[in-house]
Structure formats: structure tokens, C-alpha cells
Write a protein that holds these residues in place. Structure first.
Motif, PDB file in Angstrom:
ATOM      1  N   ILE A 276      -7.064  -0.964  -0.756  1.00 17.31           N
ATOM      2  CA  ILE A 276      -7.609   0.080  -1.615  1.00 17.31           C
ATOM      3  C   ILE A 276      -6.631   0.371  -2.741  1.00 17.31           C
ATOM      4  O   ILE A 276      -5.419   0.498  -2.512  1.00 17.31           O
ATOM      5  CB  ILE A 276      -7.872   1.360  -0.790  1.00 17.31           C
ATOM      6  N   PHE A 277      -7.188   0.490  -3.956  1.00 19.11           N
ATOM      7  CA  PHE A 277      -6.388   0.784  -5.143  1.00 19.11           C
ATOM      8  C   PHE A 277      -6.990   1.991  -5.838  1.00 19.11           C
ATOM      9  O   PHE A 277      -8.201   2.062  -6.033  1.00 19.11           O
ATOM     10  CB  PHE A 277      -6.390  -0.416  -6.100  1.00 19.11           C
ATOM     11  N   ILE A 278      -6.133   2.938  -6.185  1.00 20.32           N
ATOM     12  CA  ILE A 278      -6.558   4.109  -6.952  1.00 20.32           C
ATOM     13  C   ILE A 278      -5.803   4.078  -8.266  1.00 20.32           C
ATOM     14  O   ILE A 278      -4.572   4.088  -8.278  1.00 20.32           O
ATOM     15  CB  ILE A 278      -6.302   5.419  -6.184  1.00 20.32           C
ATOM     16  N   ASN A 279      -6.554   3.997  -9.364  1.00 19.60           N
ATOM     17  CA  ASN A 279      -5.966   3.853 -10.706  1.00 19.60           C
ATOM     18  C   ASN A 279      -4.948   2.721 -10.751  1.00 19.60           C
ATOM     19  O   ASN A 279      -3.884   2.844 -11.348  1.00 19.60           O
ATOM     20  CB  ASN A 279      -5.365   5.174 -11.175  1.00 19.60           C
ATOM     21  N   GLY A 280      -5.291   1.609 -10.089  1.00 22.00           N
ATOM     22  CA  GLY A 280      -4.446   0.420 -10.113  1.00 22.00           C
ATOM     23  C   GLY A 280      -3.284   0.429  -9.146  1.00 22.00           C
ATOM     24  O   GLY A 280      -2.607  -0.577  -8.993  1.00 22.00           O
ATOM     25  N   GLN A 281      -3.063   1.538  -8.463  1.00 22.19           N
ATOM     26  CA  GLN A 281      -1.932   1.646  -7.532  1.00 22.19           C
ATOM     27  C   GLN A 281      -2.404   1.313  -6.118  1.00 22.19           C
ATOM     28  O   GLN A 281      -3.401   1.865  -5.637  1.00 22.19           O
ATOM     29  CB  GLN A 281      -1.343   3.055  -7.562  1.00 22.19           C
ATOM     30  N   ALA A 282      -1.691   0.426  -5.437  1.00 16.94           N
ATOM     31  CA  ALA A 282      -2.035   0.038  -4.073  1.00 16.94           C
ATOM     32  C   ALA A 282      -1.832   1.215  -3.129  1.00 16.94           C
ATOM     33  O   ALA A 282      -0.764   1.827  -3.099  1.00 16.94           O
ATOM     34  CB  ALA A 282      -1.181  -1.144  -3.625  1.00 16.94           C
ATOM     35  N   MET A 283      -2.874   1.527  -2.370  1.00 11.99           N
ATOM     36  CA  MET A 283      -2.826   2.621  -1.402  1.00 11.99           C
ATOM     37  C   MET A 283      -2.717   2.108   0.021  1.00 11.99           C
ATOM     38  O   MET A 283      -2.455   2.878   0.932  1.00 11.99           O
ATOM     39  CB  MET A 283      -4.100   3.487  -1.501  1.00 11.99           C
ATOM     40  N   GLY A 284      -2.973   0.823   0.228  1.00 11.26           N
ATOM     41  CA  GLY A 284      -2.965   0.272   1.575  1.00 11.26           C
ATOM     42  C   GLY A 284      -4.369   0.119   2.100  1.00 11.26           C
ATOM     43  O   GLY A 284      -5.308  -0.083   1.341  1.00 11.26           O
ATOM     44  N   GLY A 285      -4.506   0.271   3.421  1.00 16.94           N
ATOM     45  CA  GLY A 285      -5.786   0.073   4.068  1.00 16.94           C
ATOM     46  C   GLY A 285      -6.443   1.372   4.488  1.00 16.94           C
ATOM     47  O   GLY A 285      -6.084   2.462   4.027  1.00 16.94           O
ATOM     48  N   SER A 286      -7.389   1.248   5.401  1.00 12.20           N
ATOM     49  CA  SER A 286      -8.168   2.394   5.861  1.00 12.20           C
ATOM     50  C   SER A 286      -7.291   3.457   6.515  1.00 12.20           C
ATOM     51  O   SER A 286      -7.432   4.657   6.229  1.00 12.20           O
ATOM     52  CB  SER A 286      -9.243   1.924   6.849  1.00 12.20           C
ATOM     53  N   ASP A 287      -6.400   3.049   7.398  1.00 18.36           N
ATOM     54  CA  ASP A 287      -5.523   4.021   8.064  1.00 18.36           C
ATOM     55  C   ASP A 287      -4.657   4.761   7.044  1.00 18.36           C
ATOM     56  O   ASP A 287      -4.436   5.970   7.170  1.00 18.36           O
ATOM     57  CB  ASP A 287      -4.638   3.341   9.106  1.00 18.36           C
TER      58      ASP A 287
END
Length: 95
Positions: A57-68
Motif C-alpha cells: 500500500i502506498f499513500i501519496n507515493g510513500q510505502a506504508m507496507g501491508g494490511s497489518d
């Protein structure tokens, strides 16, 4: 609102869980289905600093990781502020 992108596969329960959270929050997102677009897996791995699992998952191009990771951000009260930041305008569907 933020631009949210999520790399998924159809049979992934973690992908479903992450998408449900985003939908619950009323967030439009760009879904990149790696079964429909297998050539984009290397793009995901590069953007996610080597992570190979879905979802990514990416928010505004920044990697957030996975579901957890996404659920942990939400539990800590940090997800809503990220989602409120301006992005380039997201839409639901394939990128």
C-alpha cells in the motif's frame, strides 16, 4: 484527499482486509491487480524496498507496507491524517 495505491491479487485475504478498511473510511484507491498485470510486480518490489508480498500500500507515493501495517496505523490514529493529505487524486480501479 490522498492518492492511495494498493497492489493486490484476487485470492489474497490480506488484500481484501486492507481494501475493506479503505472502503470503510470512504477512500478511493487505485488497485493494481498483479494477476491481471503481472509485469508490474517488479515495479511493486522496487517501490516497496524489496517487499514481495501483497498487498503493498502506498499513500501519496510513500510505502506504508501491508494490511497489518495499515491496520496498525489506523489503531494508532495515524492513518486518517495521512489520508487527509492532498495527493494527485485517486480513483478506484486498475491503474
Amino acid at each position: 484527499m490522498a492518492t492511495v495505491e494498493i497492489y493486490t491479487t484476487p485470492l489474497c485475504p490480506y488484500c481484501v482486509r486492507a481494501k475493506r478498511l479503505l472502503e470503510k473510511k470512504g477512500v478511493d484507491f487505485i488497485e493494481i491487480d498483479l494477476w491481471q498485470e503481472p509485469g508490474r510486480r517488479e515495479e511493486m518490489v522496487r517501490r516497496a524496498a524489496g517487499r514481495r508480498t501483497v498487498p503493498q500500500i502506498f499513500i501519496n507515493g510513500q510505502a506504508m507496507g501491508g494490511s497489518d501495517d495499515l491496520h496498525a496505523l489506523d489503531a494508532a490514529g495515524k492513518l486518517d491524517p495521512l489520508l487527509a493529505q492532498d495527493g494527485e487524486g485517486a480513483r478506484r480501479g486498475s491503474a
